[in-house]
Design a protein around this motif. Structure first.
Motif, mmCIF file in Angstrom:
data_model
loop_
_atom_site.group_PDB
_atom_site.id
_atom_site.type_symbol
_atom_site.label_atom_id
_atom_site.label_comp_id
_atom_site.label_asym_id
_atom_site.label_seq_id
_atom_site.Cartn_x
_atom_site.Cartn_y
_atom_site.Cartn_z
ATOM 1 N N ARG A 1 1.077 -1.429 -0.258
ATOM 2 C CA ARG A 1 -0.453 0.333 0.551
ATOM 3 C C ARG A 1 0.798 1.232 -0.297
ATOM 4 O O ARG A 1 1.805 1.593 0.734
ATOM 5 N N ASN B 1 -7.262 3.840 -4.129
ATOM 6 C CA ASN B 1 -6.544 3.627 -2.993
ATOM 7 C C ASN B 1 -5.049 3.279 -4.682
ATOM 8 O O ASN B 1 -5.532 3.003 -5.479
ATOM 9 N N TYR C 1 -1.267 2.139 -4.894
ATOM 10 C CA TYR C 1 -0.348 0.227 -4.258
ATOM 11 C C TYR C 1 0.724 0.651 -5.238
ATOM 12 O O TYR C 1 0.529 0.772 -6.423
#
Lengths: 461, 112
Positions: free
Chosen positions: A360, A376, A378
């Motif tokens: 992450r 998100n 990564y």
């Protein structure tokens, strides 16, 4: 029973007594030739393999600085360590299997200690002559000739040992480059250290310690008796035929003199590299090198007796019963070994040659995009474990409307390379709440079965 | 079984009877060698899971650890020295226990 294998007498005076040297006598015979063949094969493999190119690089290279292992067409990563462990287990069970079947074949023909000792003994023979001359030379004064012979022997030993050290290091760092560095006297500190360390170990082990290593240091020598049974192939003296031993004229009839076939010439004792007398029965010092068999056979030939007074046999056969090759122990070891080997190759064949790591992005838990989607980020690492270049695509799944976006659609990763890319995963706001599991998949476009999937956590408001 | 008396020696056998290592040599060998084997295995397993260039207590590995080769070598010798310590202690404990179990024949005689 006589007790040469018994404990060393614990007299205080013997505690620090100097070691007496063993001068094994040269023998020639079937088993000696077999061992020389094994030595040539094994050492040839060891010294040449790192120089052999394969698909543009070293055929066998445990590239420690880069943390990648190349074995011909295969590339292993630290994550594949499991295969190495498996191989070690296979090696262990093979040793059990071979020991139960044929005794200490490993010790006599294949153990590095035996193989290098054999070579060093050969060098010693070139410089110092046969056993008798060597004993005389060692006892004699330090003449010019003795100094030259000893210096020559040690020079040859040291060159051989350093070459061995270089080859050993060459399995772990590219050997051609290493060779060039050695010629330019520009090896790195650790390469130099390991070449010298391994060279010194070779010199000491093969030149000086020799079979004493087997007697005092080898754990296998001690526990091999657990794998032996009465049907195991051993080297043994046939007391029924040989006793009573004694010297006699060549033409004398031993039966008339009340003698057995052993003429007590001690050729077997002189040939023994560990310095035991095989006529005292099976002893743990015996590395089953069969030098005594060759020595005795040549004496039997000269006497006109049948060969095999000392021979490969089993306890059962010595006692006049048949030897059973197939027995429960062999079946169990054999089945176990077969399963392990089959499993190894099946799992190697089914191995997916691509790896995927997800991390992450630590800067932000999540980001709300204009239009209400949640993102998100990564850091994705694609590891190409194959020997060819591949194009990979990434996909995400696990939440409704999930999309994975990277700067380029396809990612080209060279053979054995690691490739990092930032992946932005977006989910409609309605589907993103709290912490949820998603799946990310990497797949080779040109080889769809090269695909792996990892789980990751997707965070939302 | 063959007779136990040692046979007469033939004339050319002028080499000294081979005897083994001294106790000291044996002690050194059985202390260093098992530790060496264990260190080889430990190094293999340890560095299969940990990259030496990523070790170190702080965020940045210490300078001597920045070359992986140095990391492997230091790791190996660390494991070897710990193993040697363990072997030496085991040897010491086995030795001293053996002495205590020795038959008390010498002691019962009392001081001269």
């Amino acid at each position: 029973m006589s007790g040469p294998a018994g404990p060393v007498a614990a007299e205080p005076t013997s505690l620090y007594a100097a070691q007496q040297k063993i001068y094994p006598r040269e023998v020639d015979g079937r088993f000696d030739r077999l061992r020389r063949l094994a030595v040539w094969l094994l050492l040839g493999l060891f010294y040449l393999l790192p120089w052999l190119p394969w698909a543009g690089r070293q055929s066998v290279l445990f590239d420690l600085p880069a943390r990648k292992f190349y074995v011909f067409g295969l590339v292993f990563w630290p994550q594949d360590f499991f295969y190495l462990t498996w191989l070690l287990v296979i090696a262990g069970v093979s040793l059990f299997f071979c020991t139960a079947l044929a005794g200490r074949l490993w010790c006599g023909y294949a153990c590095p200690q035996t193989v290098w000792t054999e070579v060093f003994l050969r060098v010693e023979y070139w410089f110092e002559g046969d056993r008798h001359r060597r004993i005389r030379l060692d006892r004699g004064p330090w003449t010019r000739g003795k100094i030259l012979r000893k210096a020559g022997k040690h020079t040859a030993w040291i060159v051989l040992a350093l070459w061995t050290g270089l080859t050993f290091v060459g399995f772990f760092t590219p050997i051609r480059q290493l060779g060039a560095e050695v010629l330019a006297l520009a090896t790195g500190p650790w390469e130099s250290f390991w070449i010298l360390f391994y060279g010194a170990a070779t010199w000491g082990n093969a030149g000086f310690l020799r079979e004493q290593v087997c007697v005092y240091m080898c754990p296998y020598a001690r526990f091999q008796s657990a794998m032996f049974d009465r049907d195991t192939l051993i080297i043994a003296y046939d007391p029924a035929r040989g006793e009573p031993r004694g010297s006699r004229a060549r033409r004398a009839d031993p039966r008339a003199a009340g003698l057995g076939d052993c003429i007590d010439c001690r050729a077997c004792v002189q040939a023994c590299p560990t310095g035991i007398d095989i006529r005292n029965g099976l002893q743990y010092e015996c590395i089953a090198c069969a030098a005594c068999v060759d020595a005795c056979d040549s004496v039997m030939d000269r006497m006109g007796y049948a060969r095999g007074l000392i021979r490969y046999t089993s306890q059962q056969a010595l006692e006049g019963r048949g030897t059973h090759v197939i027995r429960p122990r062999m079946l169990v070891y054999g089945a176990l070994l077969g399963l392990l080997i089959a499993g190894f190759f099946v799992s190697l064949a089914l191995r997916t040659p691509v790896g995927l790591d997800l991390m992450r992005d630590r800067n932000a838990l999540y980001r709300t995009l204009p239009g209400g989607r949640i993102e998100n980020v990564y850091l994705v690492r694609i590891v190409n474990k194959d020997t060819r270049r591949h194009r990979y695509v990434l996909q995400a799944a696990g939440l409704p409307g999930i999309v994975l976006d990277t700067d380029a659609r396809e990612h080209v990763v060279g053979p054995g390379d690691v490739y990092s890319v930032a992946a932005r995963v977006r989910v409609p706001a309605a589907a993103a709440h709290g912490s949820q599991l998603i799946r990310v998949q990497v797949r080779a476009v040109d080889e769809p079965r090269f695909a792996v999937e990892r789980e990751a956590r997707f965070l939302g408001p | 079984m063959p007779p136990t008396e040692s046979p007469p020696r033939s004339a050319d056998d002028d080499a000294p009877a081979a005897v083994g290592w001294s106790q000291l040599a044996q002690d050194v060998a059985v202390t260093l060698w098992p530790a060496f084997l264990a260190a080889a295995v430990a190094t293999m397993f340890f560095f299969a899971f940990f990259d030496p260039s990523l070790l170190g207590a702080g965020a940045v590995p210490p300078r001597w650890l920045q070359s992986r080769m140095a990391g492997y070598a230091v790791g190996f010798f660390f494991f070897w020295s710990i193993g040697t310590l363990s072997s030496a202690l085991t040897l010491y404990l086995v030795r001293t226990a053996h002495q205590r179990q020795a038959p008390p024949a010498a002691r019962t005689r009392g001081p001269m």
